[in-house]
Design a protein around this motif. Structure first.
Motif, mmCIF file in Angstrom:
data_model
loop_
_atom_site.group_PDB
_atom_site.id
_atom_site.type_symbol
_atom_site.label_atom_id
_atom_site.label_comp_id
_atom_site.label_asym_id
_atom_site.label_seq_id
_atom_site.Cartn_x
_atom_site.Cartn_y
_atom_site.Cartn_z
ATOM 1 N N GLY A 230 -7.069 14.766 11.235
ATOM 2 C CA GLY A 230 -7.914 15.278 12.153
ATOM 3 C C GLY A 230 -8.827 14.291 12.874
ATOM 4 N N THR A 231 -8.737 13.134 12.452
ATOM 5 C CA THR A 231 -9.415 12.044 13.190
ATOM 6 C C THR A 231 -8.942 11.840 14.353
ATOM 7 O OG1 THR A 231 -9.522 10.951 11.021
ATOM 8 C CG2 THR A 231 -10.019 9.648 12.966
ATOM 9 N N MET A 232 -10.059 11.529 15.472
ATOM 10 C CA MET A 232 -9.697 11.361 16.929
ATOM 11 C C MET A 232 -9.647 10.011 17.088
ATOM 12 S SD MET A 232 -8.856 14.391 18.280
ATOM 13 C CE MET A 232 -9.139 15.889 18.257
ATOM 14 N N ILE A 233 -8.528 9.283 17.666
ATOM 15 C CA ILE A 233 -8.375 7.870 17.899
ATOM 16 C C ILE A 233 -8.371 7.784 19.340
ATOM 17 C CG2 ILE A 233 -6.935 5.886 17.634
ATOM 18 C CD1 ILE A 233 -5.809 7.049 15.214
ATOM 19 N N PRO A 234 -9.587 7.236 19.891
ATOM 20 C CA PRO A 234 -9.658 7.295 21.460
ATOM 21 C C PRO A 234 -8.747 6.214 22.407
ATOM 22 C CG PRO A 234 -11.857 6.819 20.394
ATOM 23 C CD PRO A 234 -10.842 6.839 19.616
ATOM 24 N N ILE A 235 -7.974 6.631 23.163
ATOM 25 C CA ILE A 235 -7.236 5.921 23.943
ATOM 26 C C ILE A 235 -7.602 5.869 25.558
ATOM 27 C CG2 ILE A 235 -4.613 5.596 24.735
ATOM 28 C CD1 ILE A 235 -5.060 5.141 21.784
ATOM 29 N N THR A 236 -8.076 4.717 25.949
ATOM 30 C CA THR A 236 -8.447 4.566 27.242
ATOM 31 C C THR A 236 -7.065 4.231 28.445
ATOM 32 O OG1 THR A 236 -8.509 2.164 27.168
ATOM 33 C CG2 THR A 236 -10.461 3.486 26.429
ATOM 34 N N ASP A 237 -7.494 4.440 29.511
ATOM 35 C CA ASP A 237 -6.381 4.176 30.709
ATOM 36 C C ASP A 237 -6.032 2.399 30.482
ATOM 37 O OD1 ASP A 237 -6.175 6.776 31.609
ATOM 38 O OD2 ASP A 237 -7.594 6.370 32.968
ATOM 39 N N GLU A 238 -7.044 1.806 30.467
ATOM 40 C CA GLU A 238 -6.643 0.549 30.145
ATOM 41 C C GLU A 238 -5.904 0.109 29.161
ATOM 42 O OE1 GLU A 238 -9.692 1.813 30.751
ATOM 43 O OE2 GLU A 238 -10.003 1.183 32.498
ATOM 44 N N ASP A 239 -6.117 0.858 28.210
ATOM 45 C CA ASP A 239 -5.291 0.469 27.015
ATOM 46 C C ASP A 239 -3.704 1.000 27.268
ATOM 47 O OD1 ASP A 239 -7.235 0.002 25.182
ATOM 48 O OD2 ASP A 239 -7.587 2.133 24.599
ATOM 49 N N LEU A 240 -3.459 2.101 27.987
ATOM 50 C CA LEU A 240 -2.089 2.353 28.286
ATOM 51 C C LEU A 240 -1.495 1.343 29.355
ATOM 52 C CD1 LEU A 240 -2.356 6.137 28.942
ATOM 53 C CD2 LEU A 240 -1.604 4.898 27.006
ATOM 54 N N ALA A 241 -2.287 0.823 30.286
ATOM 55 C CA ALA A 241 -2.124 -0.052 31.318
ATOM 56 C C ALA A 241 -1.432 -1.504 30.647
ATOM 57 C CB ALA A 241 -3.080 -0.243 32.387
ATOM 58 N N SER A 242 -2.183 -1.858 29.793
ATOM 59 C CA SER A 242 -1.685 -2.970 28.885
ATOM 60 C C SER A 242 -0.918 -3.111 27.926
ATOM 61 C CB SER A 242 -3.297 -3.473 28.416
ATOM 62 O OG SER A 242 -3.578 -2.697 27.320
ATOM 63 N N LEU A 243 0.100 -2.118 27.922
ATOM 64 C CA LEU A 243 0.890 -1.883 27.028
ATOM 65 C C LEU A 243 1.939 -3.122 27.296
ATOM 66 C CD1 LEU A 243 1.728 2.047 26.883
ATOM 67 C CD2 LEU A 243 0.653 0.651 24.793
ATOM 68 N N PRO A 244 2.595 -3.605 26.102
ATOM 69 C CA PRO A 244 3.262 -4.766 26.136
ATOM 70 C C PRO A 244 4.977 -4.447 26.468
ATOM 71 C CG PRO A 244 2.963 -4.566 23.841
ATOM 72 C CD PRO A 244 2.397 -3.358 24.723
ATOM 73 N N ILE A 245 4.959 -3.543 27.637
ATOM 74 C CA ILE A 245 6.069 -3.247 28.090
ATOM 75 C C ILE A 245 6.334 -3.512 29.734
ATOM 76 C CG2 ILE A 245 6.494 -1.351 26.407
ATOM 77 C CD1 ILE A 245 5.680 0.633 28.317
ATOM 78 N N PRO A 246 7.429 -3.835 30.123
ATOM 79 C CA PRO A 246 7.733 -4.113 31.660
ATOM 80 C C PRO A 246 7.203 -2.891 32.509
ATOM 81 C CG PRO A 246 9.725 -4.496 30.733
ATOM 82 C CD PRO A 246 8.760 -4.100 29.532
ATOM 83 N N THR A 247 7.649 -1.654 31.915
ATOM 84 C CA THR A 247 7.793 -0.620 32.945
ATOM 85 C C THR A 247 6.242 0.041 33.241
ATOM 86 O OG1 THR A 247 7.973 0.862 30.804
ATOM 87 C CG2 THR A 247 10.049 0.150 32.440
ATOM 88 N N ALA A 248 5.369 -0.660 32.709
ATOM 89 C CA ALA A 248 3.816 -0.011 32.891
ATOM 90 C C ALA A 248 3.345 0.030 34.134
ATOM 91 C CB ALA A 248 2.707 -0.933 32.162
ATOM 92 N N LYS A 249 3.783 -1.216 35.097
ATOM 93 C CA LYS A 249 3.677 -1.007 36.550
ATOM 94 C C LYS A 249 4.821 -1.255 37.211
ATOM 95 C CE LYS A 249 -0.854 0.408 37.203
ATOM 96 N NZ LYS A 249 -0.954 1.250 38.234
#
Length: 368
Positions: free
Chosen positions: A72-91
């Motif tokens: 039940g713990t909530m782990i915050p995820i921001t748009d910046e976190d998703l944009a900085s994922l180490p995958i080439p398809t992020a952008k």
């Protein structure tokens, strides 16, 4: 007109070539939207976003993303976190390869987007990729990230625009196990012939002529109620019960389809009454053909019986004649030598004995 607002900005990676693009929705919904209301007084039912801890309504700017853990713990995820994922398809839309369009299973095709060149420098590489796809006759398979997940995509050319279809991953397509009918069913050639005739009569589809009848009926209903008029009623169902004869249902469908198109229906005949075509050598004939072929054999066998009986009578007559001739010869040989006149008489008697049975046999043969 192409909407100006894009839902995603990035680039297409085509080898070492980068093409800046804007992602735009290629489809839109024309469904009639309804609101939830209170039946008692017609008041609108609204959903409010309330913080459980503070028990107050919050605005959209105060809302973020979080992942709920098993405890039940909530782990915050921001748009910046998703944009900085180490995958080439992020952008970036990464092109993986090129395949024939027919190799893509339609079950995989998901949402559709248009790709617009983002800026003047993007026009040249954008046109290059577009023309290369046109000349090859293939589509590009790519990967891209959108709305918090990496997706599979397909690039193709629509008019002079690059379009991208989102594709489901292969493991997202369910198998067909348990969907097909359990019972073993055999479809006759005559049923297939009628189905082919119905398909030929219905012909091809002009997509431009198709429209949403349900939406138009709903709009008429709303307009009538808004004007205080009587709402249109549904048409009466067509008379008749369930048709159990598949052949009759197919033939009736062909007839109605031709009548609706103003075509002649005089040449429509029930295929079940047509003779079964001859099968090519090496193939099993139908039951009808076997029955037809068997009839001559039976009649031939019956007509052969009298012939056999006649032949048997002929054979018996021959044996009888031969036995009499042999008996006469033995009798003559047993008698002592007599005068020449007696011998001549015996010889004449033998000749008469030989001829007489033959005549009697012939007479019996004719009377039979």
């Amino acid at each position: 007109m192409l909407p100006v607002r894009s839902i995603w900005n990035g680039a297409i990676s085509f080898g070492l070539v980068s093409i800046p693009i804007k992602l735009v929705n290629a489809t839109e919904s024309h469904s009639v939207s309804f609101r939830q209301v209170h039946l008692e007084d017609g008041g609108r039912i609204r959903y409010r976003k309330v913080c459980e801890l503070e028990d107050r309504e919050v605005t959209q700017g105060e809302i973020g993303k979080a992942y709920e853990d098993a405890d039940g713990t909530m782990i915050p995820i921001t748009d910046e976190d998703l944009a900085s994922l180490p995958i080439p398809t992020a952008k970036t839309i990464e092109i993986e390869g090129f395949v024939p369009a027919e190799s893509v299973d339609p079950l995989q095709v998901d949402a559709a987007y248009y790709l617009a060149a983002n800026g003047v420098p993007a026009a040249k590489p954008y046109t290059l990729l577009r023309e290369a796809l046109k000349r090859s006759g293939k589509v590009a398979i790519c990967k891209f990230a959108l709305r918090g997940r990496e997706r599979l995509g397909m690039l193709r050319v629509v008019d002079d625009v690059l379009a991208m279809h989102g594709l489901l991953w292969p493991d997202e397509i369910r198998t067909t196990e348990g969907v097909a009918p359990d019972a073993s069913v055999t479809v006759r050639d005559k049923e297939l012939d009628l189905a082919d005739a119905l398909m030929d009569t219905l012909g091809e589809v002009d997509f431009a002529s198709l429209h949403d009848d349900y939406r138009e009926a709903v709009e008429e209903l709303i307009a009538a109620k808004a004007a205080g008029e009587e709402a249109p009623s549904a048409p009466a169902p067509a008379p008749g019960g369930k048709v159990l004869d598949l052949m009759a249902a197919l033939e009736k469908s062909v007839r109605e389809a031709r009548e609706s198109r103003g075509e002649d229906v005089a040449d429509i005949t029930h295929l079940s009454s047509r003779p079964t075509p001859k099968q090519p050598p090496g193939k099993k004939s139908t039951a009808t053909t076997r029955g037809t072929a068997a009839a001559p054999k039976k009649s031939t066998t019956r007509s052969a019986e009298p012939a056999k009986k006649t032949a048997a009578k002929k054979s018996t007559a021959r044996k009888t004649t031969a036995s009499k001739s042999t008996a006469a010869a033995r009798t003559t040989a047993a008698k002592p030598p007599a005068a020449k006149s007696t011998s001549a008489k015996a010889t004449a008697a033998k000749s008469t004995a030989k001829k007489t049975p033959a005549k009697k046999t012939t007479a019996r043969k004719r009377s039979a």
